[in-house]
Each structure stands twice: as structure tokens, then as C-alpha cells.
Write a protein that holds these residues in place. Structure first.
Motif, PDB file in Angstrom:
ATOM      1  N   HIS A   1     -21.453   3.222 -13.374  1.00 56.64           N
ATOM      2  CA  HIS A   1     -22.436   3.194 -14.459  1.00 56.64           C
ATOM      3  C   HIS A   1     -22.705   1.780 -14.982  1.00 56.64           C
ATOM      4  CE1 HIS A   1     -24.668   4.879 -17.792  1.00 56.64           C
ATOM      5  NE2 HIS A   1     -23.877   4.308 -18.674  1.00 56.64           N
TER       6      HIS A   1
ATOM      7  N   GLY B   1     -28.786   4.863 -25.435  1.00 57.50           N
ATOM      8  CA  GLY B   1     -27.711   5.208 -24.491  1.00 57.50           C
ATOM      9  C   GLY B   1     -27.050   3.989 -23.859  1.00 57.50           C
TER      10      GLY B   1
ATOM     11  N   ALA C   1     -22.423   7.241 -20.266  1.00 58.89           N
ATOM     12  CA  ALA C   1     -23.365   8.134 -19.581  1.00 58.89           C
ATOM     13  C   ALA C   1     -23.335   9.518 -20.225  1.00 58.89           C
ATOM     14  CB  ALA C   1     -23.008   8.220 -18.101  1.00 58.89           C
TER      15      ALA C   1
ATOM     16  N   SER D   1     -22.609  10.054 -23.312  1.00 55.89           N
ATOM     17  CA  SER D   1     -23.304   9.869 -24.591  1.00 55.89           C
ATOM     18  C   SER D   1     -24.815   9.892 -24.387  1.00 55.89           C
ATOM     19  CB  SER D   1     -22.895   8.551 -25.240  1.00 55.89           C
ATOM     20  OG  SER D   1     -21.493   8.483 -25.376  1.00 55.89           O
ATOM     21  N   GLY D   2     -25.272   9.277 -23.306  1.00 55.86           N
ATOM     22  CA  GLY D   2     -26.702   9.267 -22.998  1.00 55.86           C
ATOM     23  C   GLY D   2     -27.231  10.675 -22.770  1.00 55.86           C
TER      24      GLY D   2
ATOM     25  N   GLU E   1     -27.372  12.352 -26.252  1.00 56.09           N
ATOM     26  CA  GLU E   1     -28.519  11.863 -27.021  1.00 56.09           C
ATOM     27  C   GLU E   1     -29.824  12.439 -26.490  1.00 56.09           C
ATOM     28  OE1 GLU E   1     -27.836   7.605 -29.098  1.00 56.09           O
ATOM     29  OE2 GLU E   1     -28.507   7.531 -27.037  1.00 56.09           O
TER      30      GLU E   1
END
Lengths: 151, 146
Positions: free
Chosen positions: A22, A60, B56, B58-59, B62
Motif C-alpha cells: 500500500h 484516506g 487502506a 480506513s480508506g 471512509e
């Protein structure tokens, strides 16, 4: 002023952990560090917008950046790379980050215990005194490595 | 029929942000008119090997919150700009190398702000991997200051 153990280099650790998965997908890079803090940078990317009309970076990636800087700050304070897991993370967004501006996160590990590490920090674009976001978090040690050699 | 309409709206990229699309977030289902968002496991979301990166996850949380809120406001004929105030994420269990899902609950929807709680899970829905509470400011075009 700042004394570093030559055996532990946050820049090198970032090269390992920021160039996979990521963090690599986001393009997170090492920027700076001290005894108990690390600063990472997230370059501007058009495809990371949260709002196309207003041309504002999504939140994000800023959480990811703060999370990453938190782990790095903990390892830097410990002078050791140990697996940690985020337990709780709170982010307060003060304002949108600037258009086409990279965002930096500076996170400090202000308290480290045998089981948990406490961090606080901020994300900013131009000026660290005018943050985009502030954060506070708690990380837990995971696995047997978490307790080895700890006082 | 509503669900078909909402799916069209989502698929026309009216709802998902460029960030959410880039991360690979999609609508998996609708439950009680609230979208269930999904992201598959892969390099773009991986943190420590074989686990989701907390950022990720958290993304995903959200995005589930924003999407649910946008659809609800559309239903009410409101089209405010979202300004996130804050998010508190609880990481409950490591996200493993399989798809993750998230669904929001709009706890309060006022004229100026919304409070949304979100939960993310994987194969066992009774064992969430993360939850979050968000406060989002709703700014109508007419009272935008900046």
C-alpha cells in the motif's frame, strides 16, 4: 544534537517498508527523522483526489501516511524494527491540503511501554504550524518479537 | 428499483472518488438502501505481508461512510459538499488476504453535519476487523465560505 545508532536507519527501513504494498502504491517516501519522530512525504497524485470538483486530495491517503509515520516513529524510538499493529487512530482534519502539494506527516512516539506505544502527530503541506490534520494513536506489539529484549 | 438506480449512479462514478476507484473499492450489495462496499486483497492494500494496511482499511471505511451519506442526501434532494471533521478508527483484528467489506450507519443527519459509524468485516461478519466513527460537515453551495 541528534544522536543516532548507526545500526538503525529510518531511511533504510522506509526503503524496505515503503517500497512494497500500500505504501508503495501511494508513493510514500522518507523525509526526515529525530530520536523519537519520523517525517514521511506523500507526493501529489491526480488519481488520489477525494473530490474531483474541488480538486482536493482524499483523506484516506493522509490516514495511511500518518499510520506509516507512526510505525516508523515507534521503531525509531526503539532503535529496532518490531511488528506493531494499529489499535486506535484518531485524525482531526483542519483543512483540505493544497492543490498539487505533497503532504508530509510528522509523528512522534511520546510514550512506549512493554505492550503499547502512544503516538501523536500532524500532516501539513506548506507549513508545519498550519497543519492539514492532527492525529493521536495507540499501537500494540504483535507476535513474540514484540516482547523480545524489551525492558 | 431503487437499488438498480443507485447501482447505476455508483457505476457512473457519481459517488466514488478517484481515490476509491484507484484503490479498487466497489459496491458489492445494498442492504436497507445502504451500500455495502468491497475491496479485494492485493498489493495496493497490503501492509505487513498478507495483511491489510490500516490506512487502506480506513480508506474503505471512509468510502463506505461517504457513499452511504451521499446516497441518503441525494434521496433528500440535498447536494452539499462534504468536509470531513474527524475520524476515529478502531482496529479490531488484522485484515487477512481476502476481500474486505464495509457498511455505514448514519447515526445522525443534521442540516450542517452528519455523524456516521462504519464497520468493516471479511468472511465472518460477526467478527469485524475495524470500526470507525466520523463527523462530516455538510456545506451547501449557498453558505460556502472558501
Amino acid at each position: 544534537m541528534i544522536k543516532h545508532d548507526s545500526s538503525f536507519q529510518p531511511r533504510e527501513i522506509c526503503d524496505l517498508v515503503c517500497r512494497v504494498g500500500h505504501s508503495s502504491w501511494l508513493g510514500i517516501q522518507y523525509y526526515n527523522h529525530g530520536d523519537d519522530w519520523v517525517e514521511l512525504e506523500l507526493p501529489w497524485r491526480e488519481d488520489l483526489l477525494g473530490d474531483e470538483d474541488r480538486h482536493v486530495m482524499a483523506t484516506g491517503p493522509i490516514i495511511s501516511l500518518l499510520d506509516m509515520a507512526s510505525g516508523m516513529a515507534i521503531w525509531t524510538k526503539r532503535q529496532a524494527f518490531m511488528p506493531v499493529a494499529t489499535l486506535d487512530l484518531r485524525v482531526d482534519y483542519q483543512r483540505p491540503s493544497g492543490d498539487r502539494m505533497p503532504v508530509r506527516a510528522r509523528v512522534e512516539c511520546y510514550r512506549d511501554t512493554r505492550s503499547a506505544a502512544f503516538v501523536r502527530g500532524m500532516a501539513y503541506d506548506r507549513d508545519i504550524d498550519d497543519p492539514v490534520a492532527t492525529m493521536a494513536g495507540v499501537f500494540m506489539n504483535v507476535g513474540s518479537a514484540g516482547n523480545s529484549g524489551r525492558k | 428499483m431503487w437499488e438498480a438506480r443507485a447501482t447505476v449512479a455508483v457505476n457512473n462514478k457519481i459517488v466514488l472518488s478517484p481515490y476509491a476507484r484507484a484503490l479498487g473499492i466497489e459496491v458489492a450489495d445494498f442492504e436497507d438502501r445502504i451500500p455495502v462496499m468491497k475491496v479485494s486483497f492485493g498489493g495496493s492494500v497490503e501492509g505487513r505481508p498478507q495483511y491489510f494496511h490500516g490506512g487502506a482499511t480506513s480508506g474503505l471505511l471512509e468510502t463506505a461512510a461517504y457513499t452511504a451519506l451521499r446516497l441518503r442526501l441525494d434521496e433528500e434532494g440535498r447536494h452539499p459538499v462534504f468536509k470531513p471533521i474527524n475520524i476515529t478508527v478502531q482496529f479490531l483484528s488484522g485484515g487477512r488476504s481476502e476481500p474486505a467489506f464495509a457498511k455505514a450507519r448514519i447515526t445522525r443527519l443534521g442540516a450542517r453535519n452528519a455523524n456516521v459509524s462504519v464497520e468493516a468485516w471479511q468472511s465472518d461478519r460477526d467478527r469485524p476487523i475495524a470500526s470507525a466513527v466520523m463527523n462530516i460537515l455538510l456545506v451547501e453551495e449557498s453558505d460556502q465560505r472558501d
